[in-house]
Design a protein around this motif. Structure first.
Motif: not given
Length: 485
Positions: A430-445, A474-485
Motif C-alpha cells: 500500500a505505501v512502500f516503494l520497492p527498493q533494495q531495502s525491501l528484502f530486509r523489510l520482509l523479515m517480519p514475515l 552476495v547481499a553484503v557486497v551488493f548493499v554495502f558497496l553498491f547501494t544502500a541496505p
C-alpha cells in the motif's frame, strides 16, 4: 551375487545408508538450543561482514557511505545506522533540509526514535561509542527475537517446524542486519512478542509491544489488525451463551407422528401455526398432503436455527466484558500509536506533510516526485522500469502471496500469525516503494518459515538454509558497496 542374495534382508541391511543430518532432532526445544543456533549464525554473519570489509579495503573498492572505510565498526554502522547515530547524538531537525528548488531532502524524520534513544542511554551509561552500542543492542535484541519466534511457533507446528523457522530466520540472506546498527532486531522482537502475547491472551502485553514497535519501525499497524481479526475469531468461536445453554438443557422433546412414523423435534422449533390437531387428538404437520413432512420440518428447523444463530452472533454472543474492553482498548491504542509519528513530525517542524515528504524524498532516484496514492507504489515502479510486464509481475507476486497464506499448511500457524503477515504485506504494497531495502523489510514475515510445507520437506528446508547462507555474502557486497541496505 545372485538375485536372491541381493534382495535378501541381510543384503539390504548391509547397504550404506544415505547421509542425512536431522538438525531438528539434534536440537532440543530449550531456549539454550535456540541461542546456540543464533550465536552460530552471528559468528557466520559477522565473519561475512568482516571478510567483505577487508577484501574491499585491500582491493581499493569505493565505500558508498563516507567514513565507513575507517574501521570495521564504522562499516557496520553505516547507512541507516549513520542516521540513527545522528539522532542519538543530536536528535531530530526542527527544520526540514531542502535543495535549491525547495524540495525536501532525505533526513532523520524517516527514522523512528526508540532504537537510537536506547543506544544513547547505553552510551551515556557505559561510555561506549555508537559504533559499539548499536551493533551490540541489535545483536542482543536479535537473540531474544529468535527465542520468541520459536515459542510463537512451537505450539502450532511442533518442534520441527519451529526450530527450522529459527534456522532459516538466523541464516537467511538478510540476517546480517541483526549484527549491524539497525533497528530490525528490536522491531522483530516486539512483533513476535506481541503475537505470542496475543496467542496467550495477554492483551496488555500486546498493547505494550505494539505501541513501542510503532516508534521503532513503520508497519506496527499490522499488529493492531491482527488483534482485530483475533477478536472476530474469538467472538465467533468462543462467545458465552449461558442463557442458551440453560434452555438447551431443559428443552422438552416432542415426538411428532407423521404418516405413521415419528420425527423427534424440539417443541419450540415449530410454531403453533405449523401444527394441527385431528379429531383423534394426534398432532401433525400442516401441509402433510402437499409435501413430504420430513422435508418441510427440516427446512423450517434450518431457517429457525440460521436466524437464531445470526441474531445471537450479532447481539447475543459476547466475550467477558472486561476481556472485550481490554482487547478494544489495546487495538485502539496501537492504532493511535501507529499513526502518531507523522503528527509528531508536524508539531516539531511546523510542516503538516513533513513525514510524507521525507519518506518520498527517497523515491526521487526511482520514480521522481509523484503524488502519493495508496496501493500504487509497486505498480508505479514496475510500470516505470518494466512496462506492462512489471504490472503483471506485481499482480503475480500478490497472487502468489495470497495463495501461500491461504494454504492449509500455512493456516496451521494460527490466525494471529496469518492475519499479521497478511496485514504487513498489505502495508508494504500500500505505501512502500520497492527498493533494495525491501528484502530486509520482509523479515517480519519470518513466521511463515515455520509452515509444514517447508519443514516437512527435507530437500526444501536444506535448500533454503544453504541458499540463504550462500546469498549473505552476495547481499553484503551488493548493499554495502553498491547501494544502500
Amino acid at each position: 551375487m545372485s538375485r536372491e542374495t541381493m534382495a535378501s534382508p541381510t543384503a539390504t541391511t548391509l547397504r550404506r545408508p544415505a547421509f542425512t543430518v536431522d538438525l531438528a532432532a539434534r536440537l532440543s526445544g530449550s531456549w539454550r538450543s535456540v541461542l546456540v543456533v543464533y550465536l552460530a549464525s552471528r559468528l557466520f554473519s559477522t565473519s561475512v561482514l568482516f571478510a567483505v570489509y577487508e577484501i574491499a579495503k585491500l582491493a581499493g573498492a569505493t565505500f558508498i557511505t563516507p567514513g565507513s572505510d575507517r574501521s570495521f565498526l564504522d562499516f557496520t554502522s553505516s547507512w541507516d545506522a549513520d542516521r540513527y547515530r545522528t539522532i542519538a547524538l543530536h536528535g531530530y531537525p526542527s527544520t526540514l533540509p531542502t535543495d535549491a528548488t525547495g524540495e525536501v531532502l532525505p533526513n532523520e524524520w524517516a527514522f523512528l526514535p526508540v532504537f537510537p534513544y536506547l543506544c544513547h542511554l547505553l552510551m551515556v551509561a557505559t561510555g561506549m561509542d555508537f559504533t559499539v552500542a548499536a551493533p551490540l543492542l541489535a545483536t542482543v535484541f536479535g537473540a531474544a527475537a529468535a527465542v520468541v519466534l520459536y515459542r510463537l511457533l512451537v505450539t502450532k507446528v511442533g518442534h520441527r517446524g519451529a526450530i527450522w523457522a529459527v534456522l532459516l530466520f538466523c541464516f537467511g540472506p538478510m540476517a546480517f542486519v541483526m549484527s549491524v546498527g539497525y533497528a530490525e532486531s528490536l522491531f522483530l522482537l516486539l512483533i513476535f512478542g506481541g503475537l505470542l502475547a496475543m496467542q496467550r491472551r495477554q492483551y496488555a502485553l500486546v498493547a505494550a509491544a505494539g505501541i513501542v514497535a510503532s516508534f521503532v519501525r513503520p508497519g506496527a499497524l499490522a499488529l493492531a489488525l491482527a488483534l482485530g481479526i483475533h477478536l472476530i475469531v474469538r467472538w465467533h468461536t468462543e462467545r458465552e451463551r449461558p442463557a442458551a445453554a440453560s434452555v438447551q438443557g431443559t428443552r422438552a422433546i416432542d415426538h411428532l407422528t407423521v404418516d405413521g412414523g415419528s420425527a423427534t423435534l424440539p417443541a419450540d422449533d415449530l410454531s403453533s401455526d405449523d401444527l394441527s390437531t385431528d379429531a383423534a387428538g394426534t398432532r401433525g404437520v400442516a401441509g402433510v398432503g402437499t409435501a413430504p413432512p420430513a422435508v418441510v420440518t427440516a427446512a423450517r428447523r434450518s431457517v429457525r436455527r440460521a436466524w437464531g444463530g445470526l441474531r445471537e452472533f450479532v447481539v447475543g454472543g459476547r466475550l467477558p466484558g472486561r476481556e472485550l474492553t481490554t482487547i478494544v482498548v489495546a487495538g485502539l491504542a496501537m492504532a493511535a500509536a501507529g499513526l502518531a509519528w507523522p503528527v509528531v513530525a508536524h508539531v516539531v517542524t511546523g510542516q503538516a506533510d513533513a513525514y510524507l515528504e521525507t519518506e518520498m524524498a527517497w523515491w526521487v532516484d526511482y520514480v521522481g516526485r509523484p503524488a502519493f496514492v495508496p496501493l500504487t507504489p509497486w505498480f508505479l515502479l514496475a510500470g516505470r522500469w518494466l512496462g506492462i510486464g512489471g504490472i503483471v509481475l506485481v499482480l503475480a507476486l500478490v497472487g502468489s502471496f495470497t495463495y501461500w497464506v491461504t494454504r492449509r499448511s500455512t493456516q496451521r500457524l494460527g490466525h494471529e500469525v496469518v492475519a499479521f503477515v497478511a496485514g504487513f504485506f498489505g502495508y508494504l504494497v500500500a505505501v512502500f516503494l520497492p527498493q533494495q531495502s525491501l528484502f530486509r523489510l520482509l523479515m517480519p514475515l519470518s513466521p511463515l518459515l515455520g509452515t509444514p510445507a517447508i519443514s516437512s520437506r527435507p530437500w526444501l528446508r536444506r535448500t533454503l538454509l544453504l541458499g540463504g547462507a550462500a546469498l549473505q555474502p552476495v547481499a553484503v557486497v551488493f548493499v554495502f558497496l553498491f547501494t544502500a541496505p
